[in-house]
Design an enzyme around this catalytic site. Structure first.
Site, short mmCIF file in Angstrom:
data_model
loop_
_atom_site.label_atom_id
_atom_site.label_comp_id
_atom_site.label_asym_id
_atom_site.label_seq_id
_atom_site.Cartn_x
_atom_site.Cartn_y
_atom_site.Cartn_z
N PHE A 174 -31.50 -12.73 -0.61
CA PHE A 174 -31.65 -11.36 -1.11
C PHE A 174 -33.10 -11.00 -1.41
O PHE A 174 -33.39 -10.25 -2.34
CB PHE A 174 -30.73 -11.10 -2.32
CG PHE A 174 -29.36 -10.68 -1.87
CD1 PHE A 174 -28.53 -11.58 -1.21
CD2 PHE A 174 -28.92 -9.36 -2.04
CE1 PHE A 174 -27.30 -11.19 -0.73
CE2 PHE A 174 -27.69 -8.97 -1.56
CZ PHE A 174 -26.87 -9.90 -0.90
N LYS B 247 -19.18 -9.70 -13.00
CA LYS B 247 -19.20 -9.01 -11.71
C LYS B 247 -20.30 -7.95 -11.65
O LYS B 247 -21.11 -7.89 -10.72
CB LYS B 247 -17.83 -8.38 -11.45
CG LYS B 247 -17.76 -7.47 -10.26
CD LYS B 247 -17.95 -8.21 -8.96
CE LYS B 247 -18.19 -7.25 -7.84
NZ LYS B 247 -17.61 -7.61 -6.59
N LYS C 78 -24.91 -2.40 6.93
CA LYS C 78 -25.47 -3.72 7.26
C LYS C 78 -24.75 -4.20 8.51
O LYS C 78 -23.77 -3.58 8.93
CB LYS C 78 -25.31 -4.69 6.09
CG LYS C 78 -23.87 -5.04 5.76
CD LYS C 78 -23.82 -6.15 4.73
CE LYS C 78 -22.40 -6.59 4.49
NZ LYS C 78 -22.29 -7.70 3.58
N ASP D 180 0.86 -1.18 0.00
CA ASP D 180 0.00 0.00 0.00
C ASP D 180 0.90 1.23 0.00
O ASP D 180 1.96 1.22 0.63
CB ASP D 180 -0.91 0.01 1.24
CG ASP D 180 -2.14 0.86 1.03
OD1 ASP D 180 -3.25 0.28 0.96
OD2 ASP D 180 -2.01 2.09 0.91
N ARG E 106 -18.58 -10.59 0.47
CA ARG E 106 -19.47 -9.62 1.13
C ARG E 106 -18.81 -9.15 2.41
O ARG E 106 -18.22 -9.97 3.14
CB ARG E 106 -20.80 -10.28 1.52
CG ARG E 106 -21.70 -10.64 0.39
CD ARG E 106 -22.72 -11.66 0.85
NE ARG E 106 -22.06 -12.89 1.29
CZ ARG E 106 -22.68 -13.90 1.90
NH1 ARG E 106 -23.95 -13.84 2.17
NH2 ARG E 106 -22.01 -14.99 2.25
N CYS F 171 -20.59 -0.99 -2.80
CA CYS F 171 -20.58 -1.68 -4.11
C CYS F 171 -21.85 -1.51 -4.94
O CYS F 171 -21.76 -1.14 -6.11
CB CYS F 171 -20.32 -3.16 -3.89
SG CYS F 171 -18.81 -3.44 -2.98
N GLY G 209 -27.34 -0.63 0.54
CA GLY G 209 -26.28 0.37 0.64
C GLY G 209 -24.94 -0.29 0.50
O GLY G 209 -24.83 -1.37 -0.08
N ASN H 98 -23.83 -8.06 -9.29
CA ASN H 98 -24.21 -7.05 -8.29
C ASN H 98 -25.51 -6.35 -8.67
O ASN H 98 -26.35 -6.09 -7.81
CB ASN H 98 -23.08 -6.04 -8.10
CG ASN H 98 -22.09 -6.50 -7.03
OD1 ASN H 98 -22.23 -7.58 -6.50
ND2 ASN H 98 -21.11 -5.67 -6.72
C1 UGA Z 1 -21.94 -7.02 -2.31
C2 UGA Z 1 -22.15 -8.40 -2.95
O1 UGA Z 1 -23.10 -9.16 -2.17
C3 UGA Z 1 -20.84 -9.19 -3.00
O2 UGA Z 1 -21.03 -10.43 -3.67
C4 UGA Z 1 -19.80 -8.34 -3.78
O3 UGA Z 1 -18.55 -8.99 -3.79
C5 UGA Z 1 -19.65 -6.99 -3.10
O4 UGA Z 1 -20.92 -6.33 -3.06
C6 UGA Z 1 -18.66 -6.20 -3.92
O5 UGA Z 1 -18.97 -5.89 -5.07
O6 UGA Z 1 -17.51 -6.01 -3.47
P1 UGA Z 1 -21.67 -6.11 0.20
O7 UGA Z 1 -21.73 -4.75 -0.40
O8 UGA Z 1 -20.61 -6.44 1.21
O9 UGA Z 1 -21.51 -7.23 -0.97
O10 UGA Z 1 -23.04 -6.34 0.94
P2 UGA Z 1 -24.34 -7.28 0.77
O11 UGA Z 1 -24.33 -8.32 1.80
O12 UGA Z 1 -24.50 -7.71 -0.63
O13 UGA Z 1 -25.47 -6.23 1.16
C7 UGA Z 1 -25.68 -5.05 0.38
C8 UGA Z 1 -26.87 -4.29 0.88
O14 UGA Z 1 -28.07 -4.96 0.56
C9 UGA Z 1 -26.91 -4.06 2.38
O15 UGA Z 1 -27.27 -2.72 2.63
C10 UGA Z 1 -27.98 -5.02 2.88
O16 UGA Z 1 -28.62 -4.58 4.04
C11 UGA Z 1 -28.93 -5.01 1.70
N1 UGA Z 1 -29.76 -6.22 1.59
C12 UGA Z 1 -29.21 -7.43 1.33
C13 UGA Z 1 -31.14 -6.10 1.72
O17 UGA Z 1 -31.69 -5.00 1.94
N2 UGA Z 1 -31.91 -7.21 1.58
C14 UGA Z 1 -31.39 -8.44 1.32
O18 UGA Z 1 -32.16 -9.42 1.19
C15 UGA Z 1 -30.00 -8.54 1.20
#
Ligand code: UGA
Length: 457
Positions: A252, A207, A323, A30, A154, A263, A260, A211
């Site tokens: 999901f 990818k 989250k 880094d 995630r 990503c 939020g 998403n």
């Molecule tokens: C997301 C993807 O799930 C990963 O596969 C990906 O690698 C990552 O983006 C990335 O591009 O780096 P992440 O942003 O860590 O991962 O979070 P998620 O678990 O996907 O949740 C995203 C948002 O969706 C959160 O705010 C969560 O509260 C919301 N969510 C998720 C819902 O409102 N309802 C659901 O059923 C699932």
């Protein structure tokens, strides 16, 4: 095998620690010397369950090293991962300046065959640009290959996702690079992880499409939740009934305050932008983002409806990170909703297990609390905005005794309406019938023009 990871942000550090755990010798690089110093001392720049232990273990076993020198990282490795940020530009396109800077730097340091892998989420066509950037800076031409190997982890469950992924995607035109990448991922063969081998463009698009599709599932169920409120149906049962169809799947489909994180917003914007520039509009993805923006506003209206008018009211607020199991506040619906409540004249007394200090720095109006019970003290309503596990097991009798009015607005559908009703709460959730009655002391709703009645009476 010796590998290097450029960028010790979320993806870079988790990837580095996991490859070290697979038995590779990993150098994480880094440009921020303070961060490197802290990592060497065992201090992580963010919270992720289990990561500190994994980093410490692999450092102790001499498989994980940290450096601020790009030259050292390039010299050390056969495979070099680029895991730097690709934030959204004003127009929605991904800002590739950090990737460009690193690719050029690698080119300038290169002294023999290397495989350069993009781990960051990058737009279709970036592999070609990375090749050009490297070539332009090479002091003398040496052979190298470029691979797109997007990351699907995630936050909050990053180690599990990285150590036991659903799939690995490898995008390259070089048979030699394919062989090296397969070797790198050999530990996953034991757990029969599918490996998708394709072109760089296809890998890059997998990818974004993944998403955007996940974000679409969330916006879809949130719209269904809103419809449930209008027709007195229960979104949780609708979601369960849908998810039992294997073609749909249950994941999901949790209705809530909207998606939020760092990503989904950025990647949906980049996909919409790509569609525009190649004249192939991404209508569904656009609608997904619009529904998400609207969902957050609806949550504010829901809280407003619960307390009558927000001005002068005290709102207990549980959860600020985007989250659970992360301290990440980027694009957090909870934070946005808390800010909107403050703007409408409410006092917000909030608690979050990991993100509280940073949230208060970014929104100084928030009153920080030591725990959920302090947040509930004297509150006109308690809002559950991020579903940390500890909020699933609150002492509800104690909460009730502390509050001014026993009104709970559960934006993550954590509690059961019937239980809450039986306990005497006025309980409002998302896409499920509202139960109980507002306290007599609640004044009637203001007649602000954007005020919308969301719940069945
Ligand atoms: C997301 C993807 O799930 C990963 O596969 C990906 O690698 C990552 O983006 C990335 O591009 O780096 P992440 O942003 O860590 O991962 O979070 P998620 O678990 O996907 O949740 C995203 C948002 O969706 C959160 O705010 C969560 O509260 C919301 N969510 C998720 C819902 O409102 N309802 C659901 O059923 C699932």
């Amino acid at each position: 095998m010796n590998i290097s990871i450029i960028g010790t942000g979320y993806v870079g550090l988790v990837t580095g620690a996991c490859f070290a755990e697979f038995g590779m010798t990993v150098t994480c690089m880094d440009t921020n010397p303070q961060r490197i110093h802290q990592l060497r001392e065992g201090i992580l720049p963010f919270y992720e369950p289990g990561l500190l232990e994994l980093v410490k273990k692999n450092v102790q076993e001499h498989r994980l090293h940290f450096t601020a020198s790009l030259q050292e990282a390039v010299d050390h490795a056969l495979v070099i991962f680029i895991a730097v940020g690709t934030p959204s530009s004003e127009d929605g396109s991904a800002d590739l300046s950090a990737v460009e800077h690193v690719a050029k730097g690698i080119g300038a340091c290169m002294n023999g065959y290397k495989v350069i892998v993009t781990k960051s989420t990058v737009p279709v066509g970036t592999a070609t640009r990375v090749r050009e950037w490297i070539q332009a800076e090479q002091p003398m031409a040496s052979r190298f290959d470029v691979v797109s190997n997007p990351e699907f982890l995630r936050e909050g469950s990053a180690l599990e996702d990285c150590l036991r992924p659903n799939r690995v995607v490898i995008g390259t035109d070089s048979p030699q690079a394919i062989a090296i990448m397969k070797d790198l991922y050999r530990p996953l063969y034991l757990i029969e992880t599918p490996i998708v081998i394709t072109t760089p463009q296809t890998a890059e698009l997998i990818k974004y499409a993944s998403n955007a599709f996940l974000a679409t599932k969330i916006s879809f169920i949130n719209e269904i939740a809103n419809l449930c409120e209008a027709v007195q149906a229960d979104v949780q049962i609708v979601s369960k009934g849908m998810g039992l169809d294997n073609r749909i799947g249950s994941k999901f489909l949790h209705a809530g305050a909207g998606f939020g994180g760092s990503c989904f917003g950025k990647d949906t914007a980049a996909l919409i932008y790509l569609g525009e520039i190649v004249n192939c509009p991404m209508h569904i993805t656009r609608a997904t983002t619009q529904t998400n923006d609207r969902q957050k506003q609806r949550m504010v209206e829901k809280i407003q409806l619960a307390v009558g008018s927000l001005s002068g009211k005290t709102i207990g607020f549980l959860g600020l990170s985007f989250k659970p199991n992360t301290n990440d506040l980027r694009d957090s619906p909870a934070l946005e909703i808390a800010a909107a409540l403050l703007a409408k004249g409410a006092t917000v007394q909030a608690y979050d297990p990991e993100a509280l200090d940073e949230a208060c720095l970014s929104i100084p109006g928030i009153h920080p609390c030591e725990d959920a019970y302090q947040a509930a003290e004297g509150a006109d309503a308690l809002v559950l905005a991020t579903e940390w596990n500890q909020f699933r097991h609150l002492d509800l009798r104690k909460i009730q005794s502390l509050m001014q009015n026993p009104t709970v607005v559960d934006l993550r559908n954590v509690y059961e309406p019937l239980t809450m009703q039986n306990m005497g709460f006025h309980y409002i959730s998302v896409g499920r019938p509202t139960v109980g009655h507002p306290s007599a002391s609640v004044s009637t709703p203001s007649s602000s023009p954007e005020f919308i009645e969301l719940t069945p009476s």
